[in-house]
Scaffold this motif. Structure first.
Motif, PDB file in Angstrom:
ATOM      1  N   ALA A   1      -7.611 -84.948 -43.267  1.00  0.00           N
ATOM      2  CA  ALA A   1      -6.435 -84.489 -42.520  1.00  0.00           C
ATOM      3  C   ALA A   1      -6.569 -82.990 -42.276  1.00  0.00           C
ATOM      4  N   ARG A   2      -5.832 -82.518 -41.283  1.00  0.00           N
ATOM      5  CA  ARG A   2      -5.760 -81.083 -41.040  1.00  0.00           C
ATOM      6  C   ARG A   2      -4.733 -80.462 -41.978  1.00  0.00           C
ATOM      7  N   GLY A   3      -5.005 -79.255 -42.460  1.00  0.00           N
ATOM      8  CA  GLY A   3      -4.041 -78.600 -43.337  1.00  0.00           C
ATOM      9  C   GLY A   3      -4.697 -77.551 -44.210  1.00  0.00           C
ATOM     10  N   THR A   4      -3.982 -77.192 -45.251  1.00  0.00           N
ATOM     11  CA  THR A   4      -4.426 -76.141 -46.168  1.00  0.00           C
ATOM     12  C   THR A   4      -4.673 -76.732 -47.546  1.00  0.00           C
ATOM     13  N   VAL A   5      -5.811 -76.374 -48.142  1.00  0.00           N
ATOM     14  CA  VAL A   5      -6.104 -76.842 -49.498  1.00  0.00           C
ATOM     15  C   VAL A   5      -5.198 -76.072 -50.463  1.00  0.00           C
ATOM     16  N   THR A   6      -4.280 -76.788 -51.081  1.00  0.00           N
ATOM     17  CA  THR A   6      -3.322 -76.162 -51.997  1.00  0.00           C
ATOM     18  C   THR A   6      -3.692 -76.351 -53.459  1.00  0.00           C
TER      19      THR A   6
ATOM     20  N   ILE B 257      -8.729 -83.198 -54.236  1.00  0.00           N
ATOM     21  CA  ILE B 257      -8.188 -81.983 -53.626  1.00  0.00           C
ATOM     22  C   ILE B 257      -6.905 -82.354 -52.894  1.00  0.00           C
ATOM     23  N   ASP B 258      -5.967 -81.398 -52.844  1.00  0.00           N
ATOM     24  CA  ASP B 258      -4.717 -81.587 -52.122  1.00  0.00           C
ATOM     25  C   ASP B 258      -4.764 -80.792 -50.823  1.00  0.00           C
ATOM     26  N   ILE B 259      -4.483 -81.470 -49.712  1.00  0.00           N
ATOM     27  CA  ILE B 259      -4.457 -80.835 -48.391  1.00  0.00           C
ATOM     28  C   ILE B 259      -3.039 -80.977 -47.859  1.00  0.00           C
ATOM     29  N   ALA B 260      -2.345 -79.848 -47.691  1.00  0.00           N
ATOM     30  CA  ALA B 260      -0.931 -79.865 -47.302  1.00  0.00           C
ATOM     31  C   ALA B 260      -0.764 -79.567 -45.815  1.00  0.00           C
TER      32      ALA B 260
ATOM     33  N   GLY C  77       4.215 -86.416 -41.897  1.00  0.00           N
ATOM     34  CA  GLY C  77       3.801 -87.281 -40.798  1.00  0.00           C
ATOM     35  C   GLY C  77       2.465 -86.915 -40.194  1.00  0.00           C
ATOM     36  N   THR C  78       1.795 -85.901 -40.710  1.00  0.00           N
ATOM     37  CA  THR C  78       0.467 -85.545 -40.200  1.00  0.00           C
ATOM     38  C   THR C  78      -0.490 -86.723 -40.419  1.00  0.00           C
ATOM     39  N   PRO C  79      -1.279 -87.131 -39.400  1.00  0.00           N
ATOM     40  CA  PRO C  79      -2.172 -88.287 -39.552  1.00  0.00           C
ATOM     41  C   PRO C  79      -3.224 -88.062 -40.637  1.00  0.00           C
ATOM     42  N   ILE C  80      -3.511 -89.147 -41.369  1.00  0.00           N
ATOM     43  CA  ILE C  80      -4.581 -89.166 -42.367  1.00  0.00           C
ATOM     44  C   ILE C  80      -5.614 -90.165 -41.875  1.00  0.00           C
ATOM     45  N   VAL C  81      -6.901 -89.758 -41.853  1.00  0.00           N
ATOM     46  CA  VAL C  81      -7.946 -90.617 -41.292  1.00  0.00           C
ATOM     47  C   VAL C  81      -8.951 -90.984 -42.371  1.00  0.00           C
ATOM     48  N   ALA C  82      -9.664 -92.088 -42.133  1.00  0.00           N
ATOM     49  CA  ALA C  82     -10.744 -92.497 -43.025  1.00  0.00           C
ATOM     50  C   ALA C  82     -11.911 -91.535 -42.835  1.00  0.00           C
TER      51      ALA C  82
ATOM     52  N   SER D  51       4.722 -85.612 -56.549  1.00  0.00           N
ATOM     53  CA  SER D  51       4.391 -84.669 -55.479  1.00  0.00           C
ATOM     54  C   SER D  51       5.496 -83.635 -55.347  1.00  0.00           C
ATOM     55  N   THR D  52       5.105 -82.428 -54.964  1.00  0.00           N
ATOM     56  CA  THR D  52       6.077 -81.345 -54.762  1.00  0.00           C
ATOM     57  C   THR D  52       6.311 -81.039 -53.294  1.00  0.00           C
ATOM     58  N   GLY D  53       5.585 -81.711 -52.398  1.00  0.00           N
ATOM     59  CA  GLY D  53       5.739 -81.466 -50.970  1.00  0.00           C
ATOM     60  C   GLY D  53       4.740 -82.296 -50.201  1.00  0.00           C
ATOM     61  N   PRO D  54       4.896 -82.384 -48.869  1.00  0.00           N
ATOM     62  CA  PRO D  54       4.007 -83.224 -48.061  1.00  0.00           C
ATOM     63  C   PRO D  54       2.550 -82.754 -48.141  1.00  0.00           C
ATOM     64  N   HIS D  55       1.675 -83.674 -48.520  1.00  0.00           N
ATOM     65  CA  HIS D  55       0.250 -83.392 -48.584  1.00  0.00           C
ATOM     66  C   HIS D  55      -0.487 -84.708 -48.777  1.00  0.00           C
TER      67      HIS D  55
END
Length: 332
Positions: free
Chosen positions: A215-220, A236-239, A243-248, A309-313
């Motif tokens: 997914a696109r995002g920031t490694v938190t 790894i957590d990517i925030a 609703g951000t798409p997650i892909v295989a 979880s503490t937030g969307p990721h």
């Protein structure tokens, strides 16, 4: 018998000469320009002689005292100039020392930042901690950034040359330690690259080996120890936004798609064959079902904050033969 007579004669002559000097007198008259009274002083030759001697002695004493006074004045001025020059030189040296101290402090700060950067690289790459840092040891947060406190104190001491020298010695040792540590990190990454090469050439199709970001995002939260060593993070957590798409990340078969009671929330597991499996946790919604075959890049879920979880990721794991490994090695 003539010798006593000669002595007596010499004594008589000396007495006569002394009497003559006493009888010989000098008259000094003071005549005014106008018709005032004329004054005169009588001085014997002997008195005049002693007066001249006294005057000469007084003159010599005056000249000596005057010379000493002039010498003392010039010496005092010279000493004052020397003291002033020494103070100016000392002020210049103190300013130079202060500048050197500031540079030494800046070098120490840069060295600390370099160490922090190295620690981040080690965590992201899954390499072992640096030799001068125990496993799980964390850097102290910057004052005022996370803790909200910035208290400082202590006596105000102007640094001297010895103290600045100690700081420079520490910086020199720190630079050498960082150099050795970075060489060690380089060797670890080379060894890891060598160990991954056989897997890449084992005949497994490239599309079945994880190779893209889920997914696109920031490694938190990276892979490894976290929270002062109290927790091991197997992925790894990517925030990003809800609703951000997650892909295989590779082709494979979905083995799990739905709720997980172990803290992952809505989770998707994909089996890519040859003991390779990927996991995607905390999804808001799952878009695939168990037994479904998926392709690399296909949307399998949408980012959420379910489970622990503490937030969307998205929590992303890569497992080889059931053992979690650092996903950073498979992100391109």
């Amino acid at each position: 018998m003539k010798e006593p007579k000669d002595n007596a004669g010499q004594a008589d002559r000396a007495a006569e000469q002394e009497n003559a000097e006493r009888k010989q007198e000098y008259l000094i008259k003071f005549i005014p320009l106008k018709g005032d009274e004329i004054r005169s002083i009588r001085l014997s030759a002997r008195a005049l002689k002693w007066g001249a001697v006294s005057l000469a002695a007084g003159a010599m004493l005056f000249v000596g005292a005057f010379s000493y006074s002039v010498y003392s004045t010039f010496a005092a001025r010279s000493s004052a100039d020397e003291v002033r020059n020494l103070r100016e030189v000392n002020n210049i040296q103190q300013e130079q020392l202060l500048q050197l101290s500031k540079k030494a402090n800046a070098l120490q700060d840069q060295l600390d930042q370099l160490k922090k950067l190295e620690d981040d690289l080690r965590r992201l790459s899954g390499a072992a901690p640096a030799a001068d840092q125990a496993p799980g040891q964390q850097q102290t947060p910057d004052a005022g950034s996370e803790s909200g406190h910035d208290g400082q104190g202590g006596p105000l001491i102007r640094p001297d040359l010895n103290q600045v020298g100690q700081v420079l010695d520490q910086v020199e040792k720190g630079v050498e330690a960082r150099r050795q540590s970075l060489l060690d990190l380089q060797q670890q990454l080379k060894d890891r690259q060598g160990s991954l090469a056989p897997q890449a050439s084992s005949g497994l199709p490239g599309s079945t080996m994880p190779g893209i970001w889920p997914a696109r995002g920031t490694v938190t939260s990276p892979y490894g120890l976290r929270w002062n060593g109290s927790d091991f993070h197997p992925g790894i957590d990517i925030a990003n936004d809800m609703g951000t798409p997650i892909v295989a990340t590779a082709d494979g078969v979905v083995t799990t798609a739905g709720w997980n009671d172990g803290g992952y929330g809505n989770m998707v597991d994909i089996d890519h064959g040859n003991g390779v499996m990927t996991r995607y946790g905390h999804a808001m919604q799952v878009a695939v079902m168990a037994g479904q075959y998926v392709r690399r890049g296909q949307v399998i879920a949408y980012m959420g904050s379910t489970g622990f979880s503490t937030g969307p990721h998205v929590h992303y794991e890569v497992r080889i033969n059931g053992q979690a490994v650092n996903p950073s090695s498979y992100l391109h």
